[in-house]
Motif scaffolding. Structure first.
Motif, PDB file in Angstrom:
ATOM      1  N   THR A 145      46.343  97.267 -35.770  1.00 44.73           N
ATOM      2  CA  THR A 145      46.815  98.248 -36.383  1.00 44.73           C
ATOM      3  C   THR A 145      48.345  98.370 -35.367  1.00 44.73           C
ATOM      4  O   THR A 145      47.969  98.506 -33.996  1.00 44.73           O
ATOM      5  N   PHE A 146      49.355  98.707 -36.031  1.00 42.59           N
ATOM      6  CA  PHE A 146      50.965  99.326 -35.592  1.00 42.59           C
ATOM      7  C   PHE A 146      51.068  97.508 -34.224  1.00 42.59           C
ATOM      8  O   PHE A 146      52.121  97.458 -34.194  1.00 42.59           O
ATOM      9  N   SER A 178      41.157 101.799 -29.678  1.00 46.50           N
ATOM     10  CA  SER A 178      42.496 101.748 -30.922  1.00 46.50           C
ATOM     11  C   SER A 178      42.005  99.835 -30.212  1.00 46.50           C
ATOM     12  O   SER A 178      42.974  99.403 -29.891  1.00 46.50           O
ATOM     13  N   LEU A 179      40.875  99.441 -31.413  1.00 47.24           N
ATOM     14  CA  LEU A 179      41.022  97.315 -30.987  1.00 47.24           C
ATOM     15  C   LEU A 179      42.365  96.885 -31.849  1.00 47.24           C
ATOM     16  O   LEU A 179      42.923  97.547 -32.005  1.00 47.24           O
ATOM     17  N   ASN A 180      42.610  95.361 -30.911  1.00 48.59           N
ATOM     18  CA  ASN A 180      42.977  94.408 -31.743  1.00 48.59           C
ATOM     19  C   ASN A 180      44.801  94.687 -31.358  1.00 48.59           C
ATOM     20  O   ASN A 180      45.437  94.118 -31.842  1.00 48.59           O
ATOM     21  N   PHE A 181      44.683  95.997 -30.299  1.00 49.24           N
ATOM     22  CA  PHE A 181      46.700  95.951 -30.313  1.00 49.24           C
ATOM     23  C   PHE A 181      47.262  95.122 -28.978  1.00 49.24           C
ATOM     24  O   PHE A 181      46.408  95.799 -27.906  1.00 49.24           O
ATOM     25  N   GLY A 212      45.586 106.211 -33.439  1.00 43.47           N
ATOM     26  CA  GLY A 212      44.359 105.059 -33.215  1.00 43.47           C
ATOM     27  C   GLY A 212      43.931 104.829 -34.381  1.00 43.47           C
ATOM     28  O   GLY A 212      44.288 105.859 -35.344  1.00 43.47           O
ATOM     29  N   SER A 213      43.254 103.885 -35.202  1.00 45.90           N
ATOM     30  CA  SER A 213      43.174 103.672 -36.215  1.00 45.90           C
ATOM     31  C   SER A 213      40.874 103.108 -35.916  1.00 45.90           C
ATOM     32  O   SER A 213      40.493 102.831 -35.147  1.00 45.90           O
ATOM     33  N   VAL A 214      40.741 104.272 -36.901  1.00 49.56           N
ATOM     34  CA  VAL A 214      38.432 103.489 -36.811  1.00 49.56           C
ATOM     35  C   VAL A 214      38.683 102.066 -37.580  1.00 49.56           C
ATOM     36  O   VAL A 214      37.480 101.526 -37.432  1.00 49.56           O
TER      37      VAL A 214
END
Length: 446
Positions: A225-226, A367-370, A334-336
């Motif tokens: 995400t983002f 928020s993961l993967n950023f 952030g994103s769940v």
């Protein structure tokens, strides 16, 4: 056109969140869900134990470990009827009971009350499987067991409540739209309380294949995400329920209040195609929700729709920056979906429950993967900041205000404003509370 709920005075229309239940990937309770979130864990896994033929992007998912289990006798359902009940109905019965208990309400003591049930959901995988196999379809239980509209009705019937009983499908925004509709029902007096849910199950591999061929799924099974690596979403499944009451009644009843819903808005607007997001339409919904809530300039955190798609992310960021961003005091986002994937019809309720927990526990999960922002997203210029590690709220000395966004594939956009619960007058230190008995009961000795 944006649907905005009327507001007469600052707090008169606030809605209290008094109970929560969930069954989400890697987390079967709100406490387990919070632990997964705050520790920064992902529930995405290889799902070829469910779909041996899956490959590429469809081999990844954030799925439940058990969708078959159901205590039919507890809910007065016979075995033949239970077998023909869509498992979404079964899960909703269990979580509806748990949400009431979490809200300190006796589930068997509300018969005849104007309690509304609002449920967001989309795919009908179980019905398709039943139709393909034709197993048991001549039974009288097939119609009530497989019809999507019965999902909300099943819980209302079991509880014998008399408020609205509505199953909502606006695509991926379904369950947050259900929250918006429930709040309107509570504010009008149509409902005295409401159970609001989202439930989504990914039972058919063909639907994942459709999503992949459409270009929606991430080949590496991650929602970035983002992030510059944003390449699609990973499918998730699960369910969540919140128990809502008008704040004034909740305070009078002495409820434990986890958070309050201060406002919400619903609007529609697509871009160049029916599925292309439109930044102006999204920004209009954000502004309308915070105007209705009276929280312009106060928002500290926004739970994004945040799918991690190369088209959707820049549009959402642009809309959010235009409506709520602050260069001087960036809004945390952030994103769940980075933890549990995209729950589609239940995505909004998952984001709302995450936000309610973050408000009640006064902390923001990562928020993961950023790693690096999408080149098309100027985070500092938009006044936004991705939460990359567990953190305090940006301005914890001020009343906590958050937003939750959920956007439907066809442009049905919804945003809900969440704030912290008021402190009851004279409330003491919980640690100093006297010891109390903890009664335990069950329908049978087993």
């Amino acid at each position: 056109m944006v649907a905005e709920l009327p507001r007469d005075t600052a707090d008169s229309d606030d809605i209290a969140v008094t109970g929560v239940s969930c069954r989400l990937p890697g987390a079967s309770t709100p406490d387990a869900f919070w632990d997964l979130l705050i520790s920064g864990r992902s529930a995405v896994r290889d799902v070829r134990d469910r779909w041996p033929a899956a490959s590429g992007a469809t081999a990844w998912g954030a799925f439940l470990s058990d969708v078959e289990g159901f205590d039919a006798a507890f809910f007065g359902v016979g075995e033949r009827e239970a077998a023909l009940m869509d498992p979404r109905q079964r899960i909703l019965l269990e979580l509806g009971w748990e949400a009431l208990e979490n809200g300190r309400v006796r589930p068997d003591g509300i018969a005849g009350e104007r309690v509304g049930v609002f449920v967001g959901t989309t795919w009908d995988d179980y019905a398709q499987i039943a139709y393909q196999s034709r197993s048991g379809l001549r039974s009288g239980h097939a119609m009530t067991g497989l019809h999507r509209g019965m999902i909300a009705n099943r819980l209302s019937y079991f509880l014998r409540v008399t408020g609205p009983s509505v199953t909502v499908d606006t695509g991926q925004s379904s369950s947050l739209v259900a929250v918006h509709l429930a709040c309107a029902s509570l504010r009008s007096g149509e409902s005295s309380a409401a159970l609001v849910a989202g439930v989504s199950l990914a039972l058919l591999h063909t639907n994942s294949t459709l999503s992949d061929e459409w270009g929606g799924l991430s080949p590496d099974g991650r929602c970035h995400t983002f992030d510059a690596r944003a390449n699609g979403y990973v499918r998730g499944e699960g369910a969540g329920v919140v128990l809502l009451k008008p704040l004034s009644r909740s305070l009078a009843d002495g409820d434990r209040i986890l958070a309050v819903i201060r406002g919400s808005a619903l609007g529609t607007g697509a871009g160049a195609t029916p599925t292309a997001p439109d930044p102006a339409a999204q920004a209009a919904v954000l502004r309308a929700a915070h105007r209705q809530a009276g929280t312009e300039g106060q928002v500290q955190y926004v739970e994004l729709h945040g799918t991690g798609t190369p088209v959707g992310d820049p549009v959402e960021a642009a809309a959010l920056g235009a409506a709520l961003g602050s260069v001087a005091a960036p809004v945390a986002v952030g994103s769940v979906k980075t933890n549990i994937g995209h729950l589609e019809g239940a995505a909004g309720i998952a984001g709302l429950i995450k936000t309610v927990l973050a408000v009640s526990r006064r902390a923001l999960p990562p928020s993961l993967n950023f790693a690096a922002p999408n080149p098309a997203i100027d985070l500092p210029g938009l006044g936004l900041s991705v939460v990359t590690s567990a953190a305090d709220w940006p301005r914890p000395h001020l009343p906590l205000v958050a937003g939750v966004s959920s956007f439907g594939m066809g442009g049905a956009n919804c945003h809900v404003v969440v704030g912290e619960a008021p402190t009851p007058p004279g409330e003491g230190d919980p640690a100093a509370a006297p010891v109390a008995p903890w009664p335990v009961s069950a329908r049978s000795s087993a």
